[in-house]
Design a protein around this motif. Structure first.
Motif, PDB file in Angstrom:
ATOM      1  N   MET A   1      31.818  45.853  33.635  1.00 41.62           N
ATOM      2  CA  MET A   1      31.642  44.413  34.805  1.00 41.62           C
ATOM      3  C   MET A   1      31.632  43.547  34.542  1.00 41.62           C
ATOM      4  O   MET A   1      32.355  42.614  35.321  1.00 41.62           O
ATOM      5  N   HIS A   2      31.130  43.194  33.572  1.00 37.69           N
ATOM      6  CA  HIS A   2      31.812  41.371  33.202  1.00 37.69           C
ATOM      7  C   HIS A   2      33.208  41.302  32.962  1.00 37.69           C
ATOM      8  O   HIS A   2      33.615  40.001  33.270  1.00 37.69           O
ATOM      9  N   SER A   3      33.202  42.101  31.689  1.00 37.96           N
ATOM     10  CA  SER A   3      35.418  41.905  31.859  1.00 37.96           C
ATOM     11  C   SER A   3      35.397  42.375  33.044  1.00 37.96           C
ATOM     12  O   SER A   3      36.844  41.024  33.549  1.00 37.96           O
ATOM     13  N   TYR A   4      35.374  43.291  33.832  1.00 40.41           N
ATOM     14  CA  TYR A   4      35.861  43.153  35.732  1.00 40.41           C
ATOM     15  C   TYR A   4      35.748  41.509  36.840  1.00 40.41           C
ATOM     16  O   TYR A   4      36.549  41.453  36.901  1.00 40.41           O
ATOM     17  N   PHE A   5      34.313  41.242  36.023  1.00 36.87           N
ATOM     18  CA  PHE A   5      34.066  40.186  37.015  1.00 36.87           C
ATOM     19  C   PHE A   5      34.820  39.123  36.437  1.00 36.87           C
ATOM     20  O   PHE A   5      36.120  38.098  37.414  1.00 36.87           O
ATOM     21  N   SER A   6      35.018  38.905  35.004  1.00 34.91           N
ATOM     22  CA  SER A   6      35.354  37.752  34.240  1.00 34.91           C
ATOM     23  C   SER A   6      37.240  38.080  34.487  1.00 34.91           C
ATOM     24  O   SER A   6      38.046  36.668  35.232  1.00 34.91           O
ATOM     25  N   ASN A   7      38.017  39.001  34.747  1.00 33.92           N
ATOM     26  CA  ASN A   7      39.091  39.104  34.066  1.00 33.92           C
ATOM     27  C   ASN A   7      40.130  38.679  36.296  1.00 33.92           C
ATOM     28  O   ASN A   7      40.201  37.862  36.339  1.00 33.92           O
ATOM     29  N   LYS A   8      38.543  39.375  37.230  1.00 33.47           N
ATOM     30  CA  LYS A   8      39.459  39.168  38.474  1.00 33.47           C
ATOM     31  C   LYS A   8      38.684  37.336  39.191  1.00 33.47           C
ATOM     32  O   LYS A   8      39.652  37.087  39.937  1.00 33.47           O
ATOM     33  N   THR A   9      37.744  36.971  38.427  1.00 28.92           N
ATOM     34  CA  THR A   9      37.327  35.685  38.840  1.00 28.92           C
ATOM     35  C   THR A   9      38.289  34.515  38.548  1.00 28.92           C
ATOM     36  O   THR A   9      39.012  33.594  38.236  1.00 28.92           O
ATOM     37  N   GLN A  10      38.177  34.468  37.129  1.00 29.65           N
ATOM     38  CA  GLN A  10      38.549  33.333  35.945  1.00 29.65           C
ATOM     39  C   GLN A  10      41.161  33.322  35.925  1.00 29.65           C
ATOM     40  O   GLN A  10      40.644  34.430  35.620  1.00 29.65           O
ATOM     41  N   PRO A  11      41.055  31.797  35.777  1.00 26.83           N
ATOM     42  CA  PRO A  11      42.208  32.592  35.197  1.00 26.83           C
ATOM     43  C   PRO A  11      42.587  33.444  34.110  1.00 26.83           C
ATOM     44  O   PRO A  11      41.337  32.963  32.733  1.00 26.83           O
ATOM     45  N   PHE A  12      43.443  33.528  33.002  1.00 27.85           N
ATOM     46  CA  PHE A  12      43.127  34.212  31.548  1.00 27.85           C
ATOM     47  C   PHE A  12      42.753  33.138  30.675  1.00 27.85           C
ATOM     48  O   PHE A  12      41.809  33.707  29.810  1.00 27.85           O
ATOM     49  N   ALA A  13      42.592  32.072  30.360  1.00 24.62           N
ATOM     50  CA  ALA A  13      42.242  31.260  30.308  1.00 24.62           C
ATOM     51  C   ALA A  13      41.009  30.729  29.449  1.00 24.62           C
ATOM     52  O   ALA A  13      40.360  30.702  28.411  1.00 24.62           O
ATOM     53  N   THR A  14      39.860  31.124  31.065  1.00 22.24           N
ATOM     54  CA  THR A  14      38.857  31.254  30.401  1.00 22.24           C
ATOM     55  C   THR A  14      38.459  32.437  31.168  1.00 22.24           C
ATOM     56  O   THR A  14      37.282  32.290  31.526  1.00 22.24           O
ATOM     57  N   ALA A  15      38.841  33.661  31.585  1.00 19.68           N
ATOM     58  CA  ALA A  15      38.858  34.300  31.203  1.00 19.68           C
ATOM     59  C   ALA A  15      37.523  35.984  29.773  1.00 19.68           C
ATOM     60  O   ALA A  15      36.307  35.754  30.492  1.00 19.68           O
ATOM     61  N   ASP A  16      37.752  34.855  28.455  1.00 18.72           N
ATOM     62  CA  ASP A  16      37.067  35.983  27.712  1.00 18.72           C
ATOM     63  C   ASP A  16      35.956  35.090  27.455  1.00 18.72           C
ATOM     64  O   ASP A  16      35.722  33.415  27.750  1.00 18.72           O
ATOM     65  N   TYR A  17      35.163  36.112  27.705  1.00 19.00           N
ATOM     66  CA  TYR A  17      33.078  35.556  27.799  1.00 19.00           C
ATOM     67  C   TYR A  17      33.037  34.942  26.210  1.00 19.00           C
ATOM     68  O   TYR A  17      33.283  36.806  25.505  1.00 19.00           O
ATOM     69  N   ALA A  18      32.419  34.541  25.547  1.00 21.01           N
ATOM     70  CA  ALA A  18      31.382  34.476  24.121  1.00 21.01           C
ATOM     71  C   ALA A  18      30.943  35.530  23.738  1.00 21.01           C
ATOM     72  O   ALA A  18      30.317  36.468  24.962  1.00 21.01           O
TER      73      ALA A  18
END
Length: 624
Positions: free
Chosen positions: A415-432
C-alpha cells in the motif's frame, strides 16, 4: 469486489482450530489464483527479451548527452526525461526476471534472465558514468536557475540538489566508470547465498506427524513453533547443526558481502561502511547507534518478556528453542489463507475505504504468490518497483498466526508503494528504506488491536497478547540484535579482522547470549544457535535491518493516534504513504507526527510493551 464482513465470524473456533503441519506442494499443483500473474508485467518471456533488447539499444544513446547537461535548462530536462524512461522500463524488466527466478531458484532460464538484465544495467552504468560528475560540476546557483526557468525540472529538484550534498562522495568520470564496472562482481556473494541457501543446500530431516520430513525454512518454522517441546528442540538442534556443516561456506559468502560494503565506502570517501549506507538518505549515523544503545539499556524489559515466556510455558529452564512455542495450552493461533484475508481486511478499516478496497484487489487479482514450493525463495517481501503496474508480494504461507501478521506486514509495503506510485511522479515515487518498514509494521499494530478487542476469553487474550509481545521481541529487539551484529562485523572488517565462519559464529553467539541474558540465567542459548547468522538474508542488504526497529517504533506512535480516532492523524498518515521520496525520511516522519531524532518514540514503545506485560501478569494472577 467481495463485501468486507463487519464481524469476525466464529473467531473463537478459528483460534482453537488445530491444523496439521504444512506440507509443500509442487508449483504445478498450486491453483493459479494463489500464484503471481506475470502477464501484468510482460505477456511472455519472449516479450520480455524483446523489451530488454530495445532498452539496451536506447541506452546506447546516453553518450549523446555527454557535455550537454550544464548547457541549458532544456538540455538538462531532455536528459532527465530520457533517463527516467530508461529506469522505469529497466525496473519493470528486472522485477519480471527476479520474480520468476524467486518462485524456482533451480530454474537456470529464470536465473539467466536476472543476469542478463543486471548486465544491461552494468553496461549502462559504465556508459553513463559521466553523469554524476557532470551534474556536480554545474554551479549550484546555475542549477537553481535552471529549475526556476524550466517548470518541468521541478519534479527532479530533490535529486538534482542532492548532488551537492553528496559532492564529496562523487568521483571523477574515470573513477565512476571503474565503480560502475565493479557491479559485475559486487552482487556475487548475495546471489551465491540465495541459490545455495534456498535451492542447493542439502537439508536435514526429522520425523513430523509420523513421517520423515525435510527441514526447509518453511517446515522448520512449523516445527519450532510446535507445542511439543521435544519436537521443537529436536528440530532446532538438527536444523542449526546442519548449518554448522556449511559454516565456512556461509562465512566466505558473508565476508564477501562485507568486503564489498567496506570497499565502496572507502572508495567514495566515507568514514565507515555505516555512514555510506545511511548518508544517501540523510540519516545521521547517531540514529543507528542510538537505537543499539537504547535497546541495550532496556534489555531488562526484554528479560521481563522472557521471564513471562518461561512462566507461561511452565518450564524450569527457558531455552532459545522455546522462543516460538505457543504459550497457552490448547490454543493455537492458526488460520487458513482465506481466514487470514478476512481478518486483515477487517483490521484495516480505520484507514478508509480506498485502502481496504485496494488490499481486497491484491487478494483477488494475483498480486500475491501465496504458498511455498520446492525451490522457491524463503521468507516474504513486497516489490512495488514496477511504477506503471501493481506491487507484487511473495509469501510462504503456512497457516500460522505469525504468517497472518507477515501477510498484513507485506500488504503495508504494497500500500505504501501503491499510494506513492499513484500520487508521485516516477522521480519521487521511490521511498527510502528508512521509512519502508513503517507502513508494514503499522498494519501489524492494527491487526493486533482488532484481535485484542474481539477476544474476551482469558486464554485467547493471553495467546494474542503474547503474540503482540513476540512482535516487540522480533522487530524491536531481534532486529536491533541483528543491527548490532552487522555493525560489529563491518567494524571488524574495517580494522582488518578476517571474517571466517567461525569468527562470525563467535561474534553472533556473544551478542545473542547478551540479549537473551544467557549468563544471568534468563534464557539459555544453545551452542548451535550461534550459527543463526548464516540463515539471515538481510545481512546481504547493507545495513537494512535496523530500519525494522526504527520503523516499528515510529509505527507504534503513528498507529496509536489513528486508533484513537484522530481523523487528522489518519489523513497525515495517508499523506505520508503518498509522499514517496519527495523529502528526506526523517522529515517525512516529522510531518506525519513522529520525530525519530529524539528518544521519545522509543520510550513510548517500551512503555507500550510494559503495559502489555502488565495486562498479561494481571490475567495470570487472576487464574491462579
Amino acid at each position: 469486489m467481495k463485501k468486507v464482513s463487519t464481524k469476525l465470524l466464529s473467531l473463537a473456533l478459528m483460534l482453537l482450530t488445530v491444523m496439521t503441519s504444512f506440507a509443500q506442494k509442487e508449483r504445478s499443483e498450486i491453483e493459479d489464483k494463489y500464484k503471481w500473474n506475470f502477464t501484468d508485467l510482460y505477456e511472455s518471456d519472449q516479450a520480455w527479451s524483446a523489451a530488454k533488447d530495445k532498452l539496451a539499444q536506447e541506452m546506447e544513446k546516453v553518450s549523446s548527452y555527454k557535455g550537454q547537461l550544464g548547457t541549458s535548462a532544456a538540455s538538462l530536462l531532455n536528459y532527465m526525461q530520457y533517463s527516467e524512461q530508461l529506469m522505469k522500463e529497466g525496473y519493470r524488466l528486472y522485477i519480471y526476471a527476479s520474480l520468476k527466478s524467486d518462485v524456482d531458484l533451480r530454474d537456470a532460464d529464470n536465473m539467466g534472465r536476472v543476469k542478463e538484465i543486471r548486465q544491461v544495467f552494468i553496461e549502462y552504468g559504465q556508459k553513463a558514468s559521466f553523469v554524476t560528475p557532470e551534474l556536480a560540476a554545474i554551479p549550484e546557483a546555475t542549477m537553481k536557475q535552471f529549475i526556476a526557468e524550466e517548470p518541468k525540472l521541478k519534479i527532479y529538484e530533490m535529486g538534482l540538489m542532492d548532488v551537492y550534498r553528496m559532492k564529496m562522495h562523487t568521483l571523477s568520470e574515470l573513477e565512476e566508470a571503474v565503480m560502475a564496472k565493479t557491479g559485475m562482481i559486487t552482487g556475487t556473494a548475495n546471489a551465491a547465498f540465495s541459490v545455495f541457501s534456498n535451492a542447493e543446500m542439502p537439508r536435514a530431516t526429522i520425523m513430523m506427524d509420523g513421517k520423515e520430513t525435510e527441514l526447509t525454512p518453511a517446515s522448520f518454522s512449523v516445527a519450532r513453533s510446535s507445542a511439543d517441546r521435544e519436537m521443537r528442540q529436536e528440530a532446532t538442534k538438527v536444523y542449526w547443526d546442519n548449518y554448522l556443516k556449511y559454516e565456512g561456506t556461509f562465512g566466505e559468502m558473508l565476508n564477501g558481502q562485507v568486503k564489498v560494503n567496506v570497499f565502496r565506502a572507502k572508495a567514495r570517501n566515507y568514514n565507515s561502511a555505516l555512514e555510506a549506507a545511511v548518508k544517501p538518505n540523510n540519516i545521521p549515523v547517531e540514529v543507528y547507534k542510538s537505537l543499539v544503545e537504547n535497546v541495550n539499556n532496556n534489555l531488562e524489559t526484554f528479560h521481563r518478556y522472557l521471564a513471562l515466556k518461561k512462566r507461561m510455558l511452565g518450564v524450569d529452564e527457558l531455552v532459545y528453542s522455546d522462543m516460538y512455542a505457543p504459550t497457552v495450552k490448547g490454543v493455537e493461533l492458526k488460520y487458513s489463507y482465506e481466514e487470514a484475508q478476512e481478518l486483515i481486511l477487517t483490521s484495516l478499516k480505520p484507514l478508509g475505504k480506498e485502502y481496504v478496497e485496494v488490499v481486497d484487489k491484491a487478494f483477488n487479482s494475483r498480486w500475491i504468490d501465496v504458498y511455498p514450493n520446492p525451490g522457491k525463495r524463503s521468507g516474504a517481501y513486497s516489490n512495488g518497483g514496477a511504477y506503471d503496474v501493481h506491487p507484487y508480494i511473495l509469501m510462504n504461507y503456512t497457516d500460522q498466526y505469525n504468517e497472518v501478521s507477515t501477510l498484513t506486514h507485506e500488504l503495508g509495503h504494497t500500500m505504501h508503494s501503491y499510494f506513492s506510485n499513484k500520487t508521485q511522479p516516477f522521480a519521487t515515487a521511490d521511498y527510502a528504506t528508512f521509512v519502508a518498514e513503517v507502513a508494514s509494521t503499522f498494519n501489524e499494530v492494527l491487526l493486533n488491536d482488532m484481535m485484542q478487542k474481539k477476544l474476551k476469553d482469558d486464554d485467547l487474550r493471553l495467546s494474542l497478547l503474547m503474540s503482540m509481545l513476540d512482535g516487540f521481541k522480533g522487530t524491536l529487539f531481534r532486529q536491533t540484535q541483528f543491527a548490532e551484529f552487522e555493525l560489529a562485523i563491518h567494524e571488524a572488517a574495517e580494522k582488518g579482522t578476517p571474517l571466517t565462519g567461525k569468527v562470525l559464529t563467535q561474534m553472533y553467539g556473544d551478542i545473542t547470549r547478551k540479549y537473551y541474558g544467557h549468563d544471568k540465567g534468563v534464557c539459555t542459548v544453545e551452542d548451535n544457535i550461534a550459527v543463526e547468522w548464516a540463515a539471515i538474508p538481510h545481512f546481504y542488504m547493507n545495513f537494512y535491518v535496523y530500519q525494522y526497529s526504527t520503523s516499528f517504533v515510529a509505527s507504534q506512535a503513528l498507529a496509536a493516534k489513528v486508533l484513537e480516532g484522530d481523523k487528522e492523524a489518519t489523513k497525515r498518515y495517508i499523506e505520508f504513504l503518498s509522499s514517496g521520496g519527495s523529502d528526506y525520511p526523517i522529515e517525512l516522519l516529522k510531518k506525519a507526527g513522529v520525530d525519530m531524532t529524539s528518544s521519545e518514540p522509543f520510550d513510548k514503545a517500551i512503555e507500550a510493551m510494559n503495559s502489555i506485560m502488565d495486562e498479561i501478569e494481571a490475567i495470570l494472577n487472576k487464574k491462579k
